[in-house]
Design an enzyme around this catalytic site. Structure first.
Site, PDB file in Angstrom:
ATOM      1  CD  GLU A 242      13.215  34.617  49.098  1.00 51.84           C
ATOM      2  OE1 GLU A 242      12.828  35.324  50.052  1.00 51.84           O
ATOM      3  OE2 GLU A 242      12.548  34.476  48.051  1.00 51.84           O
ATOM      4  NE  ARG A 320       2.584  39.653  47.649  1.00 56.41           N
ATOM      5  CZ  ARG A 320       3.537  40.432  47.152  1.00 56.41           C
ATOM      6  NH1 ARG A 320       3.633  40.590  45.845  1.00 56.41           N
ATOM      7  NH2 ARG A 320       4.369  41.054  47.956  1.00 56.41           N
ATOM      8  CD  GLU A 702       8.165  38.753  42.406  1.00 56.31           C
ATOM      9  OE1 GLU A 702       7.863  37.669  42.929  1.00 56.31           O
ATOM     10  OE2 GLU A 702       8.210  39.824  43.038  1.00 56.31           O
TER      11      GLU A 702
END
Length: 723
Positions: A242, A320, A702
């Protein structure tokens, strides 16, 4: 099941095989480094730092430049534009200038006629350092108060008061190490200077072609419209491609611009593993108050992660974790704070789950200890703490349409959990050296980006006069089946067989400003955009279909073309405004919906050797109404096994100065076929449509990963039975 009213040509909800599966299985699929070489192509090798923290006193390329096949070298001095970059703040350098902050920092490149000559010469570069103190571990960072700011925290209710009135209070620490992405295809790039108008074409194995385009353009000091980044497919990404591809691709583009020749670079496995970062290691310090029935009343958490030498995505990963730790449970009184630690390790980055698996491991560990303390069953403690519709979370979301109880009940039923637990208890009484354990773990994984501007997708759909359809969108294919699912959406909306829909590649010249393919929203965002584009085309063709109802698709397309109707359409999709979380004011929502799942795993351990094997695993997943159940089941299987690796097998080792010792599969233990469950059952929860995503589906990449922890907790149960 496929809707019986669905058009027969529609590909939607059918278990269509991954469109590249056969080519990948036979070795015919083309990856970045499989591309044919150019006659004047150069190979690049990285000149890397060998100190964790030091000033660069001098660099000599003289010896390296005299070696066979060497053409040139590249350093920060060759960057015509900005040498700085970063996804959140520009605290990283394409090429290190005066200081190195970890082992493996890129200082320069050697360009040669072959990779072997480039590698040999890169090792001959002489660098003189002045070493500086280094911080390598989370504990050292805590002592030095070395953190990336701001520190996010959240307090709900009155934790200290609840501790005073709780029946029990436990305190403890939990650590979890990093995890190597170990994608099959290492980082690979090919930069092709066009020698006209400063144009640059970059072929990359990346999840973020847009970020490569923008960063390369800044470094080359040219407008972004002169740079095209193209991606055919990735040989795996898992988050490791990413942000980590951006600096490397930019360095190769600078080299190509300087040499005015194509430049290729692909990393050997040991180099890839040692410089590209991993899943973040975490340290948790917790205090929990609970009643005799196992209900948790108060949680105080201090969460630390090893971010490495640059910020990268460490703050976002920590955020997160601060949100995802509660999984599918409800905790009324919470005091949490997260500290991303700044260290002199290679910067850690995104990895499937993005902080949630580490946070959820903490919660399941706490629940396990609570059950032991209260002398109640592990299932009971999870049941009494489940969240329910109407519960308010610490991140402002009101739980609605919870599937937590449904997936937990279904996996208990399908796995025959209760009867097998009795059988295991009997087995353990009769066997001294072999012990078995069983564990159940539910999960709820948040889907979408917490920042509004990321939650958008684009697409371009073109119909040719022979009836074939060319699809382009902003997502990248890394094995997860994104192109296949989006072709099915296109097929369904246009009413054509999926075989008529083709996707050549992802390119910044087809869809601009695309969000990286990550966070399990590739189908949500890009699929929404494809739906939007195809609906436009369907409506344009509808009059010709009505005028000739007995005609074929090709007839209607021809008629529209002859009537000068546009047969191409752009599509766009975005999430609602309210999905935009502000940690300072605690406003907005950090995500859009939850994907639920639950797993039961049974293991057997050998108490003399420490060996274990998985007897059986059962998984129940809420995937909404699946666009492609075969691909979704494949994602569930793969994520689960990757989670088994994280929680039971994979471990990194470093030397005292931060040098990675586990640099390949010979020293880094990955899941193998023998680590698969002997029996493996996956069940998709029926009749659970999701009104927040395209055609009632749900993000699935995920969420199942954390269910691999059921193996860890089953091992823990087996060990406890041996004591």
């Amino acid at each position: 099941k496929v809707d019986p009213t669905q058009a027969p040509d529609s590909g939607l909800r059918k278990p269509i095989v991954h469109r590249s599966a056969l080519m990948q299985a036979t070795g015919e699929a083309i990856y970045c480094d499989d591309m044919p070489t150019f006659s004047n192509e150069l190979n690049a090798s990285l000149v890397l730092s060998k100190k964790p923290h030091a000033l660069i006193k001098s660099i000599s390329y003289e010896k390296a430049l005299q070696m066979p096949g060497v053409v040139s070298h590249v350093t920060a001095a060759d960057v015509p534009g900005s040498n700085r970059f970063g996804p959140a703040v520009m605290d990283d350098e394409v090429f290190a200038t005066t200081e190195v902050t970890c082992i493996g920092r890129i200082i320069g490149l050697i360009l040669a006629d072959t990779k072997e000559n480039a590698d040999t010469a890169a090792n001959a570069v002489e660098i003189e350092y002045e070493e500086l103190p280094a911080i390598l571990t989370i504990e050292e960072a805590i002592e030095a108060e070395s953190y990336y700011l701001p520190i996010h925290n959240r307090q709900v209710g009155n934790v200290e008061q609840e501790f005073e009135i709780s029946d029990h209070v436990l305190e403890g620490e939990l650590r979890i190490g990093g995890q190597e992405h170990f994608y099959f295809e290492t980082q690979s790039y090919l930069a092709l200077p066009k020698l006209e108008n400063d144009e640059m074409e970059i072929f990359a194995s990346t999840q973020s072609p847009f970020d490569i385009q923008m960063t390369a353009a800044r470094a080359l000091n040219i407008p972004a419209n002169r740079v095209v980044c193209r991606v055919k497919r990735l040989g795996g990404g898992f988050g490791g491609k990413e942000t980590k591809t951006v600096g490397l691709a930019t360095a190769i583009a600078v080299a190509a611009q300087k040499a005015r020749r194509p430049v290729r670079c692909f990393l050997d496995r040991d180099i890839d593993m040692s410089i590209t970062g991993t899943r973040h290691p975490f340290l948790f310090r917790y205090k929990v108050g609970f009643s005799n029935d196992g209900v948790i009343h108060a949680l105080k958490l201090r969460i630390y992660s090893n971010g490495g030498n640059t910020l990268d995505l460490s703050s976002a990963v920590m955020d997160r974790a601060l949100i995802g730790f509660r999984s599918c449970y409800h905790f009324e009184h919470i005091d949490i704070a997260g500290y991303p630690c700044k260290t002199n390790m290679p910067s850690n980055t995104a990895f499937r789950g993005f902080g949630s698996p580490q946070g959820m491991l903490l919660t399941e560990t706490i629940l396990t200890d609570v059950a032991t303390t209260c002398a109640i069953s592990q299932l009971k403690v999870r049941q009494v703490n489940l969240h329910h519709d109407g519960d308010l979370t610490h991140y402002n979301m009101i739980i609605e349409k919870s599937r937590a109880q449904a997936v937990l009940d279904k996996v208990i039923e399908r796995s025959q959990y209760e009867s097998r637990k009795l059988q295991i208890d009997s087995y353990n009484r009769e066997n001294r050296w072999k012990k078995r354990g069983i564990a159940v773990v539910p999960t709820a994984f948040p889907i979408s980006y917490p920042l509004k501007f990321f939650n958008q997708g684009g697409a371009l759909v073109m119909i040719y006069i022979d009836g074939s359809v060319l699809l382009s969108h902003g997502g990248t294919e890394m094995g997860q089946g994104l192109h296949t699912k989006l072709a099915q959406i296109c097929s369904h909306v246009l009413g054509v067989p999926v075989e008529k829909v083709h996707m050549i590649e992802t390119s910044t010249s087809s869809v601009p400003n695309a969000t990286a393919t990550s966070a399990s929203v590739g189908t949500d965002l890009n699929g929404g955009a494809v739906l939007n584009a195809c609906e436009k085309l369907r409506d344009r063709i509808a009059p010709y279909q009505a005028a000739n109802p007995k005609g074929k698709w090709e007839d209607w397309v021809q008629a529209a073309y002859l009537d000068r109707v546009s047969l191409s359409a752009n599509g766009f999709y975005r999430l609602p405004e309210r999905v935009n979380y502000d940690w300072t004011n605690h406003t907005g929502l950090p995500f859009y919906y939850l994907t639920y799942g639950a797993a039961v795993s049974e293991v057997e351990i050998d108490t003399l050797t420490g060996d274990h094997y998985i007897i059986r695993s059962d998984i129940v997943m809420d995937v909404g109404k699946s666009l492609n159940p075969a691909i979704d089941i494949g994602q569930i299987e793969g994520a689960f096994i990757q989670g088994v690796g994280l929680f039971t097998l994979e471990e990194q080792y470093h030397s005292p100065n931060g040098y990675l010792l586990t640099r390949g599969p010979g020293t880094y233990k990955l899941p193998a076929p023998s680590n698969n469950p002997n029996e493996f059952y996956i069940y998709l929860l029926p009749n659970v449509p999701n009104d927040k995503a395209v055609f009632s589906s749900k993000g699935i990449g995920e969420p199942p990963l954390f269910l691999g922890s059921s193996v860890f907790f089953a091992i823990k149960a087996a060990i406890n039975s041996a004591r």
